[in-house]
Structure formats: C-alpha cells, structure tokens
Design a protein around this motif. Sequence first.
Motif, PDB file in Angstrom:
ATOM      1  N   ALA A 162       0.825  -1.207   0.000  1.00  0.00           N
ATOM      2  CA  ALA A 162       0.000   0.000   0.000  1.00  0.00           C
ATOM      3  C   ALA A 162       0.863   1.262   0.000  1.00  0.00           C
ATOM      4  CB  ALA A 162      -0.931  -0.008   1.207  1.00  0.00           C
ATOM      5  N   VAL A 163       1.942   1.249   0.773  1.00  0.00           N
ATOM      6  CA  VAL A 163       2.832   2.412   0.843  1.00  0.00           C
ATOM      7  C   VAL A 163       3.526   2.640  -0.499  1.00  0.00           C
ATOM      8  CG1 VAL A 163       4.986   3.265   1.884  1.00  0.00           C
ATOM      9  CG2 VAL A 163       3.144   2.386   3.341  1.00  0.00           C
ATOM     10  N   THR A 164       4.039   1.579  -1.111  1.00  0.00           N
ATOM     11  CA  THR A 164       4.707   1.765  -2.403  1.00  0.00           C
ATOM     12  C   THR A 164       3.705   2.165  -3.484  1.00  0.00           C
ATOM     13  OG1 THR A 164       4.662  -0.620  -2.864  1.00  0.00           O
ATOM     14  CG2 THR A 164       6.685   0.277  -1.911  1.00  0.00           C
ATOM     15  N   GLU A 165       2.469   1.661  -3.390  1.00  0.00           N
ATOM     16  CA  GLU A 165       1.432   2.063  -4.349  1.00  0.00           C
ATOM     17  C   GLU A 165       1.128   3.561  -4.207  1.00  0.00           C
ATOM     18  OE1 GLU A 165      -3.282   1.178  -5.079  1.00  0.00           O
ATOM     19  OE2 GLU A 165      -2.004  -0.511  -4.515  1.00  0.00           O
ATOM     20  N   TYR A 166       1.147   4.049  -2.988  1.00  0.00           N
ATOM     21  CA  TYR A 166       0.897   5.476  -2.736  1.00  0.00           C
ATOM     22  C   TYR A 166       2.099   6.335  -3.152  1.00  0.00           C
ATOM     23  CZ  TYR A 166       0.311   9.825  -0.130  1.00  0.00           C
ATOM     24  OH  TYR A 166       0.226  11.150   0.215  1.00  0.00           O
ATOM     25  N   LEU A 167       3.300   5.912  -2.783  1.00  0.00           N
ATOM     26  CA  LEU A 167       4.491   6.729  -3.020  1.00  0.00           C
ATOM     27  C   LEU A 167       4.976   6.722  -4.472  1.00  0.00           C
ATOM     28  CD1 LEU A 167       6.674   5.984   0.136  1.00  0.00           C
ATOM     29  CD2 LEU A 167       5.382   8.068  -0.384  1.00  0.00           C
ATOM     30  N   THR A 168       4.772   5.637  -5.196  1.00  0.00           N
ATOM     31  CA  THR A 168       5.311   5.528  -6.551  1.00  0.00           C
ATOM     32  C   THR A 168       4.850   6.672  -7.451  1.00  0.00           C
ATOM     33  OG1 THR A 168       5.663   3.159  -6.374  1.00  0.00           O
ATOM     34  CG2 THR A 168       5.486   4.058  -8.599  1.00  0.00           C
ATOM     35  N   PRO A 169       3.553   6.931  -7.586  1.00  0.00           N
ATOM     36  CA  PRO A 169       3.171   8.057  -8.454  1.00  0.00           C
ATOM     37  C   PRO A 169       3.568   9.415  -7.859  1.00  0.00           C
ATOM     38  CG  PRO A 169       1.219   7.066  -7.457  1.00  0.00           C
ATOM     39  CD  PRO A 169       2.384   6.191  -7.103  1.00  0.00           C
ATOM     40  N   LEU A 170       3.575   9.501  -6.551  1.00  0.00           N
ATOM     41  CA  LEU A 170       3.951  10.746  -5.888  1.00  0.00           C
ATOM     42  C   LEU A 170       5.399  11.112  -6.204  1.00  0.00           C
ATOM     43  CD1 LEU A 170       2.806  12.786  -3.718  1.00  0.00           C
ATOM     44  CD2 LEU A 170       4.033  11.399  -2.050  1.00  0.00           C
ATOM     45  N   LEU A 171       6.296  10.130  -6.139  1.00  0.00           N
ATOM     46  CA  LEU A 171       7.719  10.391  -6.339  1.00  0.00           C
ATOM     47  C   LEU A 171       8.157  10.308  -7.796  1.00  0.00           C
ATOM     48  CD1 LEU A 171       9.141   8.509  -3.233  1.00  0.00           C
ATOM     49  CD2 LEU A 171       8.840  10.971  -3.552  1.00  0.00           C
ATOM     50  N   SER A 172       7.327   9.730  -8.650  1.00  0.00           N
ATOM     51  CA  SER A 172       7.741   9.578 -10.052  1.00  0.00           C
ATOM     52  C   SER A 172       7.938  10.925 -10.736  1.00  0.00           C
ATOM     53  CB  SER A 172       6.734   8.728 -10.822  1.00  0.00           C
ATOM     54  OG  SER A 172       5.506   9.417 -10.947  1.00  0.00           O
ATOM     55  N   GLY A 173       7.259  11.950 -10.255  1.00  0.00           N
ATOM     56  CA  GLY A 173       7.414  13.267 -10.853  1.00  0.00           C
ATOM     57  C   GLY A 173       8.515  14.106 -10.230  1.00  0.00           C
ATOM     58  N   ALA A 174       9.133  13.607  -9.158  1.00  0.00           N
ATOM     59  CA  ALA A 174      10.198  14.372  -8.494  1.00  0.00           C
ATOM     60  C   ALA A 174      11.396  14.494  -9.419  1.00  0.00           C
ATOM     61  CB  ALA A 174      10.594  13.711  -7.185  1.00  0.00           C
ATOM     62  N   ARG A 175      11.880  15.704  -9.607  1.00  0.00           N
ATOM     63  CA  ARG A 175      13.003  15.962 -10.515  1.00  0.00           C
ATOM     64  C   ARG A 175      14.332  16.106  -9.788  1.00  0.00           C
ATOM     65  NH1 ARG A 175      11.272  13.595 -14.494  1.00  0.00           N
ATOM     66  NH2 ARG A 175       9.457  14.490 -15.495  1.00  0.00           N
ATOM     67  N   SER A 176      14.294  16.052  -8.457  1.00  0.00           N
ATOM     68  CA  SER A 176      15.534  16.149  -7.705  1.00  0.00           C
ATOM     69  C   SER A 176      15.373  15.418  -6.382  1.00  0.00           C
ATOM     70  CB  SER A 176      15.903  17.613  -7.444  1.00  0.00           C
ATOM     71  OG  SER A 176      14.998  18.176  -6.493  1.00  0.00           O
ATOM     72  N   ARG A 177      16.484  15.154  -5.754  1.00  0.00           N
ATOM     73  CA  ARG A 177      16.467  14.513  -4.449  1.00  0.00           C
ATOM     74  C   ARG A 177      15.769  15.411  -3.436  1.00  0.00           C
ATOM     75  NH1 ARG A 177      18.074  14.197   0.446  1.00  0.00           N
ATOM     76  NH2 ARG A 177      18.772  12.246   1.375  1.00  0.00           N
ATOM     77  N   ASN A 178      16.056  16.706  -3.492  1.00  0.00           N
ATOM     78  CA  ASN A 178      15.443  17.644  -2.555  1.00  0.00           C
ATOM     79  C   ASN A 178      13.920  17.652  -2.687  1.00  0.00           C
ATOM     80  OD1 ASN A 178      17.892  18.346  -1.460  1.00  0.00           O
ATOM     81  ND2 ASN A 178      18.100  20.215  -2.659  1.00  0.00           N
ATOM     82  N   GLU A 179      13.440  17.614  -3.911  1.00  0.00           N
ATOM     83  CA  GLU A 179      11.995  17.580  -4.131  1.00  0.00           C
ATOM     84  C   GLU A 179      11.410  16.274  -3.597  1.00  0.00           C
ATOM     85  OE1 GLU A 179       8.650  17.882  -7.683  1.00  0.00           O
ATOM     86  OE2 GLU A 179      10.769  18.073  -8.199  1.00  0.00           O
ATOM     87  N   ALA A 180      12.075  15.158  -3.848  1.00  0.00           N
ATOM     88  CA  ALA A 180      11.604  13.863  -3.359  1.00  0.00           C
ATOM     89  C   ALA A 180      11.593  13.836  -1.830  1.00  0.00           C
ATOM     90  CB  ALA A 180      12.478  12.735  -3.908  1.00  0.00           C
ATOM     91  N   TYR A 181      12.644  14.366  -1.223  1.00  0.00           N
ATOM     92  CA  TYR A 181      12.726  14.410   0.242  1.00  0.00           C
ATOM     93  C   TYR A 181      11.571  15.234   0.809  1.00  0.00           C
ATOM     94  CZ  TYR A 181      14.654  15.005   4.931  1.00  0.00           C
ATOM     95  OH  TYR A 181      14.829  14.997   6.293  1.00  0.00           O
ATOM     96  N   ARG A 182      11.325  16.381   0.201  1.00  0.00           N
ATOM     97  CA  ARG A 182      10.223  17.236   0.647  1.00  0.00           C
ATOM     98  C   ARG A 182       8.881  16.513   0.537  1.00  0.00           C
ATOM     99  NH1 ARG A 182       6.570  19.859  -1.772  1.00  0.00           N
ATOM    100  NH2 ARG A 182       7.472  19.698  -3.843  1.00  0.00           N
ATOM    101  N   LEU A 183       8.673  15.786  -0.565  1.00  0.00           N
ATOM    102  CA  LEU A 183       7.421  15.045  -0.760  1.00  0.00           C
ATOM    103  C   LEU A 183       7.267  13.923   0.263  1.00  0.00           C
ATOM    104  CD1 LEU A 183       7.383  14.865  -4.656  1.00  0.00           C
ATOM    105  CD2 LEU A 183       5.663  15.991  -3.204  1.00  0.00           C
ATOM    106  N   VAL A 184       8.352  13.185   0.493  1.00  0.00           N
ATOM    107  CA  VAL A 184       8.295  12.088   1.469  1.00  0.00           C
ATOM    108  C   VAL A 184       7.982  12.638   2.855  1.00  0.00           C
ATOM    109  CG1 VAL A 184       9.687  10.340   2.662  1.00  0.00           C
ATOM    110  CG2 VAL A 184       9.751  10.488   0.169  1.00  0.00           C
ATOM    111  N   LYS A 185       8.675  13.708   3.224  1.00  0.00           N
ATOM    112  CA  LYS A 185       8.472  14.299   4.550  1.00  0.00           C
ATOM    113  C   LYS A 185       7.061  14.867   4.693  1.00  0.00           C
ATOM    114  CE  LYS A 185      10.847  16.874   8.020  1.00  0.00           C
ATOM    115  NZ  LYS A 185      12.139  16.985   8.567  1.00  0.00           N
ATOM    116  N   ALA A 186       6.593  15.570   3.680  1.00  0.00           N
ATOM    117  CA  ALA A 186       5.258  16.169   3.727  1.00  0.00           C
ATOM    118  C   ALA A 186       4.155  15.119   3.761  1.00  0.00           C
ATOM    119  CB  ALA A 186       5.061  17.095   2.524  1.00  0.00           C
TER     120      ALA A 186
END
Length: 163
Positions: free
Chosen positions: A48-72
Amino acid sequence: MIMIVCAAALASLPLSACADADDPIRIHIRAASDSDVDQAVKYVVRDAVTEYLTPLLSGARSRNEAYRLVKANAEKTAAIADGILEACGFGYGAEARVGREEFPDRTYGDVFYPAGEYDALIIELGGGNGANWWCVAYPPLCFYGEDGSIEYASIIAELIAKL
C-alpha cells in the motif's frame, strides 16, 4: 542516429538525477514482531505504501523535491498503514517519520549501496520489534511485479528502451 537521440535524452535529464543515486532516500518498514501474522501484514503495508508513493515520487526531478514530498506525506503514509492495521483487526497502530537510519550493504539489480547512514521514511508497525523490509524510494529503484517479486527500474534505462 541512435547515439544522437541517446545523447539528447541523457542531456535532457537533470544533472542532479545522476548525483542523487549516491544519496538515496530509503524506505524502512519495521514489523511489530517476528510472528507470521505481523510479518504478513508488514508486506500488505509495504504494498500500500509503495502504491501510494510511486506516483507521488515519479514526478520528483531532484532529491530535494523527493525528500520534501516524502516528509510532507509521512503523516498520510502512517494513516495508510493505520487503516490497513485497523481493517485487519490489529490492536496496534503505525508511526511514520523521516530521519537518518543505518542500513547494511544492499544491492538492487546492478546498483550497490554500501552500509551506512541514509535518509529514510521509517514506518514502525506497533513497537517495530520484528524483522524489517527496506528499499530505495528515490531515485526510484524498486517496484513490485504482480507476483510480489521486486522489479528494478531506471529512468535512463527506460529512456533508452523507448528509443
């Protein structure tokens, strides 16, 4: 011709994407215990977590953006895990946080990460005293096949395959 298209595709990638592989963001899910039922629900939460995170992080263009998304989205991730635990009748909940975590050597396909401390989304089910599962959230290296096996993905490999 193919070499020109490959060079153009690679040149269009953000330079940070290559550097990000050296500083990944991991996912770490700790089961409540080593009992068969706690280990089984850990994998339901993982899916369930990977199903939720995969589309969320697929658009991240940088590590900083991905980190911000994961944290948020850590609170939402905990809510997803809580929902599964509640639906399955477990008397304990889940907590999720982003922090530094120690990981052992690990190879994902052709990518090797040495033991060390990495940023991670840490999800504890109950007291988090059981065997754990981990993978790489960014750059996105782990996805699941229909049979539950791990499949590896690479943005560069996908671009080349499209050519």
